[in-house]
Design a protein around this motif. Structure first.
Motif, PDB file in Angstrom:
ATOM      1  N   SER A 367       0.772  -1.355  -0.052  1.00 56.26           N
ATOM      2  CA  SER A 367       0.256   0.003   0.059  1.00 56.26           C
ATOM      3  C   SER A 367       1.023   1.369   0.197  1.00 56.26           C
ATOM      4  O   SER A 367       0.547   2.209   0.555  1.00 56.26           O
ATOM      5  N   PHE A 368       2.009   1.107  -0.765  1.00 52.87           N
ATOM      6  CA  PHE A 368       3.006   2.445  -0.835  1.00 52.87           C
ATOM      7  C   PHE A 368       3.077   2.934   0.837  1.00 52.87           C
ATOM      8  O   PHE A 368       3.291   4.067   0.771  1.00 52.87           O
ATOM      9  N   GLY A 369       3.111   2.273   1.577  1.00 59.69           N
ATOM     10  CA  GLY A 369       3.704   2.714   3.039  1.00 59.69           C
ATOM     11  C   GLY A 369       2.585   3.543   3.808  1.00 59.69           C
ATOM     12  O   GLY A 369       2.839   3.940   4.611  1.00 59.69           O
ATOM     13  N   GLU A 370       1.396   3.458   3.228  1.00 60.57           N
ATOM     14  CA  GLU A 370       0.395   4.242   3.858  1.00 60.57           C
ATOM     15  C   GLU A 370      -0.976   3.442   4.457  1.00 60.57           C
ATOM     16  O   GLU A 370      -1.505   2.544   3.847  1.00 60.57           O
ATOM     17  N   ILE A 371      -1.380   3.946   5.584  1.00 58.46           N
ATOM     18  CA  ILE A 371      -2.454   3.355   6.103  1.00 58.46           C
ATOM     19  C   ILE A 371      -3.507   4.288   6.601  1.00 58.46           C
ATOM     20  O   ILE A 371      -3.118   5.450   6.826  1.00 58.46           O
ATOM     21  N   ARG A 372      -4.892   3.934   6.615  1.00 56.81           N
ATOM     22  CA  ARG A 372      -5.781   4.848   6.926  1.00 56.81           C
ATOM     23  C   ARG A 372      -6.541   4.332   8.270  1.00 56.81           C
ATOM     24  O   ARG A 372      -6.713   3.192   8.250  1.00 56.81           O
ATOM     25  N   VAL A 373      -6.944   5.356   8.996  1.00 52.98           N
ATOM     26  CA  VAL A 373      -7.839   4.980  10.276  1.00 52.98           C
ATOM     27  C   VAL A 373      -9.462   5.678   9.923  1.00 52.98           C
ATOM     28  O   VAL A 373      -9.381   7.159   9.694  1.00 52.98           O
ATOM     29  N   GLY A 374     -10.289   4.816  10.053  1.00 51.13           N
ATOM     30  CA  GLY A 374     -11.646   5.446   9.781  1.00 51.13           C
ATOM     31  C   GLY A 374     -12.361   5.569  11.102  1.00 51.13           C
ATOM     32  O   GLY A 374     -12.136   5.086  12.408  1.00 51.13           O
ATOM     33  N   HIS A 375     -13.508   6.481  10.929  1.00 54.52           N
ATOM     34  CA  HIS A 375     -14.357   6.261  12.186  1.00 54.52           C
ATOM     35  C   HIS A 375     -15.027   5.392  12.567  1.00 54.52           C
ATOM     36  O   HIS A 375     -15.847   5.250  13.639  1.00 54.52           O
ATOM     37  N   ASP A 376     -15.078   4.086  11.584  1.00 55.07           N
ATOM     38  CA  ASP A 376     -15.623   2.998  12.268  1.00 55.07           C
ATOM     39  C   ASP A 376     -14.677   2.097  12.884  1.00 55.07           C
ATOM     40  O   ASP A 376     -14.889   1.084  13.137  1.00 55.07           O
ATOM     41  N   GLN A 377     -13.365   2.698  13.321  1.00 57.13           N
ATOM     42  CA  GLN A 377     -12.630   1.792  14.218  1.00 57.13           C
ATOM     43  C   GLN A 377     -12.065   0.701  13.369  1.00 57.13           C
ATOM     44  O   GLN A 377     -11.622  -0.207  14.014  1.00 57.13           O
ATOM     45  N   ASN A 378     -11.866   0.797  12.192  1.00 54.68           N
ATOM     46  CA  ASN A 378     -11.140  -0.077  11.394  1.00 54.68           C
ATOM     47  C   ASN A 378      -9.935   0.772  10.481  1.00 54.68           C
ATOM     48  O   ASN A 378     -10.087   1.948  10.643  1.00 54.68           O
ATOM     49  N   LEU A 379      -9.240  -0.053  10.036  1.00 54.88           N
ATOM     50  CA  LEU A 379      -8.032   0.352   9.337  1.00 54.88           C
ATOM     51  C   LEU A 379      -8.234   0.262   7.916  1.00 54.88           C
ATOM     52  O   LEU A 379      -9.175  -0.516   7.645  1.00 54.88           O
ATOM     53  N   ALA A 380      -7.417   0.747   7.166  1.00 56.37           N
ATOM     54  CA  ALA A 380      -7.517   0.576   5.610  1.00 56.37           C
ATOM     55  C   ALA A 380      -6.353   0.878   5.014  1.00 56.37           C
ATOM     56  O   ALA A 380      -5.305   1.472   5.325  1.00 56.37           O
ATOM     57  N   PHE A 381      -6.043   0.125   3.940  1.00 53.56           N
ATOM     58  CA  PHE A 381      -4.920   0.136   2.908  1.00 53.56           C
ATOM     59  C   PHE A 381      -5.348   0.905   1.650  1.00 53.56           C
ATOM     60  O   PHE A 381      -6.317   0.430   1.061  1.00 53.56           O
ATOM     61  N   PRO A 382      -4.857   2.244   1.286  1.00 54.43           N
ATOM     62  CA  PRO A 382      -5.630   2.838   0.433  1.00 54.43           C
ATOM     63  C   PRO A 382      -5.105   2.748  -0.969  1.00 54.43           C
ATOM     64  O   PRO A 382      -5.650   2.974  -1.942  1.00 54.43           O
ATOM     65  N   HIS A 383      -4.040   1.895  -1.132  1.00 57.70           N
ATOM     66  CA  HIS A 383      -3.566   1.958  -2.661  1.00 57.70           C
ATOM     67  C   HIS A 383      -2.976   0.490  -2.791  1.00 57.70           C
ATOM     68  O   HIS A 383      -1.785   0.247  -3.115  1.00 57.70           O
ATOM     69  N   VAL A 384      -3.983  -0.382  -3.170  1.00 56.20           N
ATOM     70  CA  VAL A 384      -3.742  -2.040  -3.226  1.00 56.20           C
ATOM     71  C   VAL A 384      -3.772  -2.076  -4.542  1.00 56.20           C
ATOM     72  O   VAL A 384      -4.883  -2.145  -4.961  1.00 56.20           O
ATOM     73  N   ALA A 385      -2.811  -2.700  -5.346  1.00 57.20           N
ATOM     74  CA  ALA A 385      -3.102  -3.420  -6.706  1.00 57.20           C
ATOM     75  C   ALA A 385      -3.830  -4.468  -6.689  1.00 57.20           C
ATOM     76  O   ALA A 385      -3.640  -5.255  -5.751  1.00 57.20           O
ATOM     77  N   GLN A 386      -4.761  -4.712  -7.425  1.00 60.19           N
ATOM     78  CA  GLN A 386      -5.822  -5.659  -7.215  1.00 60.19           C
ATOM     79  C   GLN A 386      -5.134  -7.152  -7.458  1.00 60.19           C
ATOM     80  O   GLN A 386      -5.487  -8.132  -6.906  1.00 60.19           O
ATOM     81  N   ARG A 387      -4.065  -6.980  -8.081  1.00 59.55           N
ATOM     82  CA  ARG A 387      -3.239  -8.389  -8.257  1.00 59.55           C
ATOM     83  C   ARG A 387      -2.604  -8.946  -7.201  1.00 59.55           C
ATOM     84  O   ARG A 387      -2.365 -10.227  -7.060  1.00 59.55           O
ATOM     85  N   ASP A 388      -2.309  -7.876  -6.281  1.00 57.69           N
ATOM     86  CA  ASP A 388      -1.835  -8.252  -4.971  1.00 57.69           C
ATOM     87  C   ASP A 388      -2.866  -8.683  -3.895  1.00 57.69           C
ATOM     88  O   ASP A 388      -2.364  -9.181  -2.799  1.00 57.69           O
ATOM     89  N   LEU A 389      -4.266  -8.547  -4.328  1.00 58.14           N
ATOM     90  CA  LEU A 389      -5.036  -9.091  -3.069  1.00 58.14           C
ATOM     91  C   LEU A 389      -5.183 -10.430  -2.734  1.00 58.14           C
ATOM     92  O   LEU A 389      -5.088 -10.572  -1.368  1.00 58.14           O
ATOM     93  N   PRO A 390      -4.796 -11.486  -3.583  1.00 56.70           N
ATOM     94  CA  PRO A 390      -4.657 -12.724  -2.934  1.00 56.70           C
ATOM     95  C   PRO A 390      -3.574 -12.917  -1.992  1.00 56.70           C
ATOM     96  O   PRO A 390      -3.811 -13.275  -0.851  1.00 56.70           O
ATOM     97  N   GLU A 391      -2.265 -12.289  -2.332  1.00 61.78           N
ATOM     98  CA  GLU A 391      -1.240 -12.549  -1.056  1.00 61.78           C
ATOM     99  C   GLU A 391      -1.708 -11.546   0.077  1.00 61.78           C
ATOM    100  O   GLU A 391      -1.273 -12.116   1.071  1.00 61.78           O
ATOM    101  N   LEU A 392      -2.249 -10.484  -0.466  1.00 61.24           N
ATOM    102  CA  LEU A 392      -2.491  -9.501   0.831  1.00 61.24           C
ATOM    103  C   LEU A 392      -3.477 -10.185   1.736  1.00 61.24           C
ATOM    104  O   LEU A 392      -3.274  -9.881   3.019  1.00 61.24           O
ATOM    105  N   TRP A 393      -4.487 -10.798   1.096  1.00 63.15           N
ATOM    106  CA  TRP A 393      -5.549 -11.389   1.962  1.00 63.15           C
ATOM    107  C   TRP A 393      -4.946 -12.471   2.946  1.00 63.15           C
ATOM    108  O   TRP A 393      -5.385 -12.537   4.307  1.00 63.15           O
ATOM    109  N   ARG A 394      -4.241 -13.431   2.457  1.00 63.12           N
ATOM    110  CA  ARG A 394      -3.439 -14.319   3.137  1.00 63.12           C
ATOM    111  C   ARG A 394      -2.896 -13.814   4.420  1.00 63.12           C
ATOM    112  O   ARG A 394      -2.605 -14.064   5.526  1.00 63.12           O
ATOM    113  N   ALA A 395      -1.991 -12.598   4.001  1.00 62.78           N
ATOM    114  CA  ALA A 395      -1.128 -12.003   4.895  1.00 62.78           C
ATOM    115  C   ALA A 395      -1.855 -11.475   6.060  1.00 62.78           C
ATOM    116  O   ALA A 395      -1.689 -11.470   7.200  1.00 62.78           O
TER     117      ALA A 395
END
Ligand code: SF4
Lengths: 552, 190
Positions: A367-395
């Motif tokens: 995610s290019f070193g960036e994390i987001r914090v939402g008012h729903d008390q969850n985090l987000a990765f704002p810049h994920v290449a879709q092709r990386d999603l399977p790997e990221l999901w496992r991690a």
């Protein structure tokens, strides 16, 4: 990312030095706890039930991986190995020692983090849509305006001793993810008929003892005027709001007492004096701030790459997570990924130091070193290449933050409640934990669709219960914990306060009652995709009430 | 209570005149707001400086017609938490151009010094004698500010532009904050 320059760094460092001096005076006895209180409260330090609590601002919810590692470090070194993300883009450490506070602050400052604007009667951390800069439905990046306002209001010489705390939120998207209508000032960036962008200004929203949805006092404010207009609102508020009663000193009461129109007239009159003064925004100043928000060098990629479609077919768990936690991105081939901090049995918004470190590493990879914090008390990765999603999901799954319950019944927002907070009437976290167990079946949760449960441990409403689809408020009755349930509140662009279901229920019954309400919804909905709030809107709370109070 | 003016502890030249007492000849006086407004023409004939003690729940616009003949306005902070007089101070300085002595009275503690000076106060009636010594360090504590205000500092935004030599198209010309900080601190002595 917003890049700090020497001004920002100097200010934060000077703040730490000042705080170190103040803590020293407290420890030496030169300051009493009473005298120390307002000073610590200007640095995010609260005294809670068991210890001091340190609240750190995460302006507009944007964190670098380096900052997240620093939060992990502070949790590990000075606290009990975890931190708690709040509903206002802050993080709290609950077990910090007074004598450690200056060092913890200095460590945080080295990563550009601080506790300014997280407590006290000043303008608080300015919040935005956690997807700013990447959301497909935004017209521009709301964080630029939040940053301009952040700078303008930090240690403000006129507005650091306001009648009460003051919260500002900014959104620039069609869908309001920043809950601007329940803030003291809500700024909604939109395009007018002539195609120019500007702000709708809303004032006097807020929850707590006397909840109000904000009133619009200006449909369209040119962007150059945003600082002067906010200054005018703050000046009217600072001078004329009540100071004799803590519960009547928020701007919502002033707006209500004067009426929105009279309040708007006061603001306009004040604004006319200052609108063309030094606060009129020079485009060069805006450009300078905007230039310090850096966006990644995105690769040229296509949406829905084959590795994604294949795994979706092959692995139901992956598909479920993707449908739930992954959102469209502005840029083709990329996605926004929400990391659920709501595992079954967990305390909403808590992350351990090890999790934070692991998430920071994954953010660097995906995610290019960036994390987001939402008012729903969850985090987000704002810049994920879709092709990386399977790997990221496992991690992410290995880290425990891939529960596919984002926006669903077990994605519960809860305040710290009686487990930590000295103002609480009742526990909130254990109620949330029990509900996540009751609704552990993710297929059921998916079938229920969007359903937000919000829990507050007292009327101060830090868990935003008024605007929960199901709101749960802890109250005290004869020394026991009871809970009032409200239905069909919402915090989005069609914000509304929930309607009371009926008499409060005791702690032991609250999870049963929520289950009953949900079961009633399943029976009463007209069609499978009629959402919970739509059903309540259509038939009212009465049928729910009958069913719940007949059985209990 | 000790008065700090331009960083120095000074004696109070003024006497407070209570509601019905006549102003003593030849001595600077501070008059309560209500009495002043009831009898401004008469009071302004006093043969020494005239100041007004203004409450924090009355609009300072009412004072505007008299400001050029007033030597002092004393604003009040009943508790340090009640920040209404910060707005009044900025209005007096920035909107009504008041150049006389602007005195902060009430619960004036060292951790407010910086805010007070930045809002435009030049004389502080300090509540705790022990806080006087903290004045120089309190003013030196911060060398940069994000926003310009009554005391004439430059905002960080403008300094940034100046540094990156993008032309500044609007805004008052001020000393840089570090120059101002240095000169304020340099003026402090007892
Ligand atoms: S809602 Fe009440 S109990 Fe919960 S955090 Fe806020 S003040 Fe504390």
């Amino acid at each position: 990312m917003y890049i700090y320059d020497e001004f920002d760094r100097t200010l934060v460092a000077e703040r730490v030095a000042e705080f170190r001096d103040q803590v020293g005076r407290r420890i030496s006895g030169e300051l009493t706890e009473d005298e120390f209180k307002p000073l610590r409260l200007m640095n995010g330090v609260y005294l809670q039930l068991h210890a001091y609590m340190l609240r750190i601002a995460i302006p507009y919810g944007t964190l670098s991986s380096r900052q997240l590692r620093m939060l992990a470090h502070v949790g590990r070194r000075y606290d009990r190995n975890y931190g708690h993300f709040t509903t206002r883009q802050n993080i709290q450490f609950n077990w910090i020692k007074l004598e450690d506070l200056p060092d913890a602050m200095a460590d945080l400052a080295s990563a550009g983090l601080h506790g300014m604007q997280t407590s006290g009667n000043c303008v608080r951390n300015i919040t935005t849509d956690q997807w700013s800069g990447v959301a497909p439905d935004e017209i521009e990046d709301a964080r630029i305006w939040a940053e301009l306002l952040r700078q303008h209001t930090t240690l403000h010489p006129e507005f650091s001793f306001l009648p009460r705390k003051f919260k500002i939120a900014v959104t620039a998207a069609a869908q309001d993810r920043a809950a601007v209508k329940v803030h003291d000032i809500g700024l909604r960036l939109h395009r007018n008929g002539a195609g120019e962008t500007g702000f709708e200004v809303l004032v006097g929203g807020g929850l707590g003892r006397t909840p109000f949805i904000a009133k619009s006092i200006r449909p369209f404010l040119p962007k150059r005027d945003v600082l002067s207009y906010v200054e005018a609102i703050l000046r009217v508020y600072n001078q004329f709001a009540r100071r004799d009663n803590l519960y009547k000193s928020r701007i919502k009461i002033l707006v209500h007492d004067l009426g929105a129109e009279a309040f708007a007239r006061e603001v306009e009159a004040e604004w006319q004096h200052i609108k063309d003064g030094p606060l009129a925004l020079d485009p060069a100043v805006v450009a300078e701030i905007a230039a310090r928000f850096r966006y990644p060098e995105y690769a040229r990629l296509d949406d829905d790459p084959p590795e994604l479609t294949q795994l979706r077919k092959a692995d139901r768990r992956f598909d479920a997570w993707l449908c739930n936690a992954v959102t469209n991105h502005k840029v083709p081939g990329y996605a926004i990924v929400t990391l659920s901090l709501k595992p079954e049995g967990g305390a909403p918004g808590d992350a351990t130091s090890d999790q934070m470190d692991a998430i920071a590493d994954l953010a660097d990879r995906y995610s290019f070193g960036e994390i987001r914090v939402g008012h729903d008390q969850n985090l987000a990765f704002p810049h994920v290449a879709q092709r990386d999603l399977p790997e990221l999901w496992r991690a992410l799954d290995a880290v425990g933050v891939a529960t596919p319950n984002v926006g669903l019944v077990s994605d519960i927002i809860a305040c710290p409640g009686l487990d930590y907070c000295s103002l609480a009437n009742a526990r909130a976290i254990p109620v949330a934990q029990e509900l996540t167990r009751r609704f552990r079946d993710l297929d059921l949760a998916r079938d229920l669709g969007r359903l937000h449960i919000n829990i507050s441990g007292c009327i101060n409403a830090c868990g935003h219960h008024h605007v929960g689809h199901i709101g749960i408020l802890g109250v005290e009755k004869n020394g026991e914990e009871f809970y009032q349930i409200t239905l069909a509140g919402r915090a989005d662009e069609r914000a509304e306060l929930g309607t009371l279901l009926g008499p409060a229920v005791p702690y032991a019954k609250v999870a049963d009652v929520v289950e009953e309400v949900v079961a009633a919804y399943v029976e009463l909905r007209e069609r499978p995709n009629e959402t919970f709030i739509e059903t309540v809107k259509r038939i009212g709370v009465e049928p729910f009430k009958e069913r719940v109070y007949a059985t209990h | 209570m000790p008065l700090i003016k331009n960083g120095r502890v000074v004696a109070d030249r003024y006497v407070h005149v209570l509601d019905d007492a006549p102003p003593p000849d030849g001595i600077p006086v501070i008059i309560p707001a209500a009495r002043f407004l009831a009898d401004a023409a008469e009071i302004l004939h006093h043969d020494a400086s005239v100041g007004v003690a203004w409450p924090n729940d009355r609009r300072v616009a009412e004072l505007a017609p008299y400001l050029d003949r007033l030597a002092l306005v004393a604003l009040v902070f009943p508790t340090f938490k009640d920040g209404r007089a910060y707005s009044q101070a900025r209005l007096l300085r920035e909107r009504y151009g008041f150049r006389g002595e602007l005195r902060a009275t009430g619960q004036i503690l060292r951790d407010q010094f910086m805010f007070l000076v930045r809002a435009g106060f030049d004389v502080l009636d300090v509540a705790k004698p022990g806080d006087v010594d903290a004045f120089p360090s309190a003013l030196k504590r911060y060398t940069v500010f994000y926003q310009a205000a009554g005391e004439g500092r430059t905002s960080a935004a403008r300094l940034r532009l100046a540094r990156s030599s993008v032309p500044i198209t609007r805004g008052p010309e001020f000393a840089t904050s570090s120059e101002l900080g240095a000169s304020l601190a340099g003026r402090v002595s007892r």
